[in-house]
Scaffold this active site. Structure first.
Site, PDB file in Angstrom:
ATOM      1  NE  ARG A 292     -16.732 -16.615 -34.868  1.00 64.74           N
ATOM      2  CZ  ARG A 292     -16.367 -17.897 -34.930  1.00 64.74           C
ATOM      3  NH1 ARG A 292     -16.188 -18.580 -33.802  1.00 64.74           N
ATOM      4  NH2 ARG A 292     -16.159 -18.489 -36.093  1.00 64.74           N
TER       5      ARG A 292
ATOM      6  NE  ARG B  75     -20.424 -18.767 -35.698  1.00 64.95           N
ATOM      7  CZ  ARG B  75     -19.958 -17.990 -36.653  1.00 64.95           C
ATOM      8  NH1 ARG B  75     -20.433 -16.764 -36.808  1.00 64.95           N
ATOM      9  NH2 ARG B  75     -19.022 -18.421 -37.463  1.00 64.95           N
TER      10      ARG B  75
ATOM     11  CE  LYS C 139      -5.356  10.568 -19.410  1.00 67.87           C
ATOM     12  NZ  LYS C 139      -6.283  11.103 -20.388  1.00 67.87           N
TER      13      LYS C 139
ATOM     14  CG  MET D  44     -18.594  -0.128 -21.274  1.00 64.30           C
ATOM     15  SD  MET D  44     -18.363   1.621 -21.676  1.00 64.30           S
ATOM     16  CE  MET D  44     -16.756   1.558 -22.464  1.00 64.30           C
TER      17      MET D  44
ATOM     18  CD  GLU E 214     -16.890  -2.102 -18.027  1.00 60.05           C
ATOM     19  OE1 GLU E 214     -16.206  -1.993 -19.051  1.00 60.05           O
ATOM     20  OE2 GLU E 214     -17.226  -1.124 -17.318  1.00 60.05           O
TER      21      GLU E 214
ATOM     22  N   GLY F 223     -17.336   9.717  -9.237  1.00 57.88           N
ATOM     23  CA  GLY F 223     -16.019  10.346  -9.085  1.00 57.88           C
ATOM     24  C   GLY F 223     -16.124  11.866  -9.093  1.00 57.88           C
TER      25      GLY F 223
ATOM     26  CG  LEU G  92     -19.954   1.295 -30.772  1.00 62.29           C
ATOM     27  CD1 LEU G  92     -20.232  -0.032 -31.436  1.00 62.29           C
ATOM     28  CD2 LEU G  92     -20.048   2.426 -31.777  1.00 62.29           C
ATOM     29  CD  GLN G  93     -22.064  -0.752 -23.733  1.00 63.48           C
ATOM     30  OE1 GLN G  93     -22.694  -1.273 -22.843  1.00 63.48           O
ATOM     31  NE2 GLN G  93     -20.759  -0.964 -23.874  1.00 63.48           N
TER      32      GLN G  93
ATOM     33  CG  ASP H 167     -20.875   2.881 -15.407  1.00 54.09           C
ATOM     34  OD1 ASP H 167     -20.958   2.472 -16.579  1.00 54.09           O
ATOM     35  OD2 ASP H 167     -19.832   3.380 -14.924  1.00 54.09           O
TER      36      ASP H 167
HETATM   37  O1  F6P Z   1     -18.159   4.945 -16.230  1.00 56.43           O
HETATM   38  C1  F6P Z   1     -18.488   4.885 -17.564  1.00 56.43           C
HETATM   39  C2  F6P Z   1     -17.628   3.894 -18.300  1.00 56.43           C
HETATM   40  O2  F6P Z   1     -18.025   3.849 -19.657  1.00 56.43           O
HETATM   41  C3  F6P Z   1     -17.609   2.487 -17.691  1.00 56.43           C
HETATM   42  O3  F6P Z   1     -18.764   1.749 -17.999  1.00 56.43           O
HETATM   43  C4  F6P Z   1     -16.335   1.935 -18.275  1.00 56.43           C
HETATM   44  O4  F6P Z   1     -15.775   0.940 -17.454  1.00 56.43           O
HETATM   45  C5  F6P Z   1     -15.435   3.144 -18.290  1.00 56.43           C
HETATM   46  O5  F6P Z   1     -16.265   4.293 -18.257  1.00 56.43           O
HETATM   47  C6  F6P Z   1     -14.510   3.229 -19.475  1.00 56.43           C
HETATM   48  O6  F6P Z   1     -13.688   4.325 -19.295  1.00 56.43           O
HETATM   49  P1  F6P Z   1     -12.690   4.846 -20.427  1.00 56.43           P
HETATM   50  O7  F6P Z   1     -13.509   5.625 -21.415  1.00 56.43           O
HETATM   51  O8  F6P Z   1     -11.724   5.714 -19.695  1.00 56.43           O
HETATM   52  O9  F6P Z   1     -12.056   3.654 -21.071  1.00 56.43           O
END
Ligand code: F6P
Length: 360
Positions: free
Chosen positions: A278, A175, A75, A182, A235, A117, A285-286, A140
Site C-alpha cells: 500500500r 504488508r 507560478k 516531497m 517524489e 526560485g 500535510l508536510q 526541501d
Molecule cells: O518546494 C516545496 C514543494 O512542497 C516540493 O516539495 C513539491 O514538489 C512542491 O513544492 C509542490 O508544489 P505545489 O504546492 O505547487 O504542488
C-alpha cells in the site's frame, strides 16, 4: 521620515513563514523602523501595490501559526523556474515595474523570504535596482550555502510521525507500506525521515534505483521472519534509466509537478514479491501546520538576522545557518545550484551501516 522596510513571502509555503514575519517586524520596530507586508509574493510590488503596515503589537500567535499571512505564489510572471528546475529570467519590464512599486512604497529595503526560485528572483530584483535581503525557506532543504533551511525540520517531523504510523499498520497486516514524501530533486526529507522513522528502504533522487535491489531487502526480511517492510520514496526518485514521475506537464512559467512514483514502486514490489503493498502520499500535510521548536528558533534568528543585514546595508545578502551562528552570504552564491544529499556524507553512510537499502 521613519525608515520603512518591506517583507514578502514567495514560492511554496512552509511552516515558519509567519514566525519569520513576526521576527522581522519586531526587530525592525526595536530599531524604530516600520514594516510593510507585501501581499501575494512579488506580485504585490506591481502597481497598484498590495501592501499593509504590520503592527509590531499585533504579532501574537504568529510564532506558531502555519502558512503565511501575506500569501504567496510559485507560478506566473514571477516564476523563476520552469520544467525540471530550469532557471528562468524574469521579463525586464516586469522587474522595472516591481522597482517602481518598491520606490512608490518608500522602502529602504525588501526582505524576500523564499526558496531557490524566489531567491533567484530576489537576485534579479537586486540587479534591477531593488535593495533586497534574503531568508532561505523550503521544506526541501535544497538551498546551497546554508546548513539548513527553515521548514525542513517541521516537514521531517511530520513525515517521521507518519512513518511510525505506517510501520504499525504494516506490521499488523504483514504488508509493505510505502510513504511518498516531497523534496523535489533532493532526497533530504526522505533520507532524514526514513532514518528517523526506521525505514527498510529509502529511494532518493540522488541514487537511481533498481527493483531487484529494492525487492531483495524485502525478501531478506521475510527470510528473517519479518513479514512487513517500510519503504520511503522521495517524489523525485526514479528507476535507473527512467524519467521522473510527474502529475501533469510542466508549463512555460511553472515547474513540473513531481508525484506518483510511490504508486509505481508499490505496483512493482507487489508484482515481484507477491506481498500486499500500500502507498501513502504525504503531500501537502508536510507543508502545513505549526513549525517545530527548532524551526521557530531558526525563523526567529533568520528574521532578526535579515533586519541586521539591512541595518548593515548588506543588500544582496541572505542569512544562512552555519552553526553555531547565522551568517551573511551573497544571495548569488546560494541560487542556481541545488544542494542535494551528499552520497559520501554521514547521512547515507549511517543508513547503509544500519542495513537500509537505497535500491542501488
Ligand atoms: O518546494 C516545496 C514543494 O512542497 C516540493 O516539495 C513539491 O514538489 C512542491 O513544492 C509542490 O508544489 P505545489 O504546492 O505547487 O504542488
Amino acid at each position: 521620515m521613519k525608515t520603512r522596510i518591506g517583507i514578502l513571502t514567495g514560492g511554496g509555503d512552509c511552516p515558519g513563514l509567519n514566525a519569520v514575519i513576526r521576527a522581522v517586524v519586531k526587530s525592525a520596530a526595536k530599531r524604530g523602523w516600520d514594516t510593510l507586508g507585501i501581499y501575494g509574493g512579488f506580485e504585490g510590488l506591481m502597481r497598484p501595490t498590495r501592501a499593509k503596515p504590520l503592527d509590531y503589537t499585533q504579532m501574537d500567535g504568529l510564532l506558531y501559526l502555519g502558512g503565511t499571512i501575506l500569501g504567496t505564489s510559485n507560478k506566473g510572471r514571477f516564476s523563476a523556474k520552469a520544467g525540471h528546475g530550469e532557471g528562468r529570467q524574469i521579463d525586464p519590464a516586469i522587474l522595472a515595474e516591481a522597482r517602481a512599486g518598491f520606490e512608490e512604497l518608500g522602502l529602504r529595503a525588501l526582505v524576500v523570504v523564499g526558496g531557490d526560485g524566489s531567491l533567484s528572483i530576489a537576485q534579479q530584483c537586486l540587479e534591477a535596482g531593488i535593495r533586497v535581503v534574503g531568508v532561505p525557506k523550503t521544506i526541501d532543504n535544497d538551498i546551497a550555502g546554508t546548513v539548513v533551511t527553515f521548514g525542513f525540520d517541521s516537514a521531517v517531523a511530520f513525515a517521521t510521525d507518519a512513518l511510525d504510523r505506517l510501520r504499525s499498520t504494516a506490521q499488523s497486516h504483514d504488508r509493505v507500506m510505502i510513504g511518498e514524501v516531497m523534496g523535489r530533486y533532493a532526497g533530504w526529507i526522505a533520507a532524514h525521515a526514513g532514518i528517523a522513522g526506521g525505514a527498510d528502504v529509502i529511494l532518493i533522487p540522488e541514487i537511481p534505483f533498481n527493483y531487484d535491489s529494492v525487492c531483495k531487502v524485502i525478501r531478506d526480511r521475510e527470510a528473517l521472519g519479518k513479514h512487513f517492510s517500510l519503504v520511503v520514496v522521495a517524489e523525485g526518485a526514479r528507476e535507473k534509466g527512467r524519467d521522473f514521475v510527474t502529475l501533469g506537464e510542466a508549463g512555460a512559467i511553472r515547474e513540473a509537478r513531481l508525484g506518483g512514483i510511490g504508486a509505481v514502486v508499490a505496483d512493482e514490489i507487489a508484482k515481484r514479491t507477491g506481498k500486499e503493498t500500500r502507498v501513502c502520499v504525504m503531500g501537502h500535510l508536510q507543508r502545513g501546520g505549526a513549525p517545530t521548536t527548532f524551526d521557530r528558533l531558526l525563523c526567529t534568528r533568520f528574521g532578526a538576522g535579515a533586519v541586521r543585514l539591512i541595518a548593515q546595508e548588506k543588500y544582496g545578502y541572505m542569512v544562512a545557518h552555519r552553526p553555531p551562528d547565522t551568517e551573511a552570504i551573497p544571495i548569488m552564491e546560494a541560487v542556481g545550484h541545488l544542494r542535494t544529499v551528499p552520497l559520501d556524507g554521514d547521512i547515507i553512510r549511517t543508513a547503509r551501516e544500519l542495513g537500509i537499502g537505497f535500491g542501488d
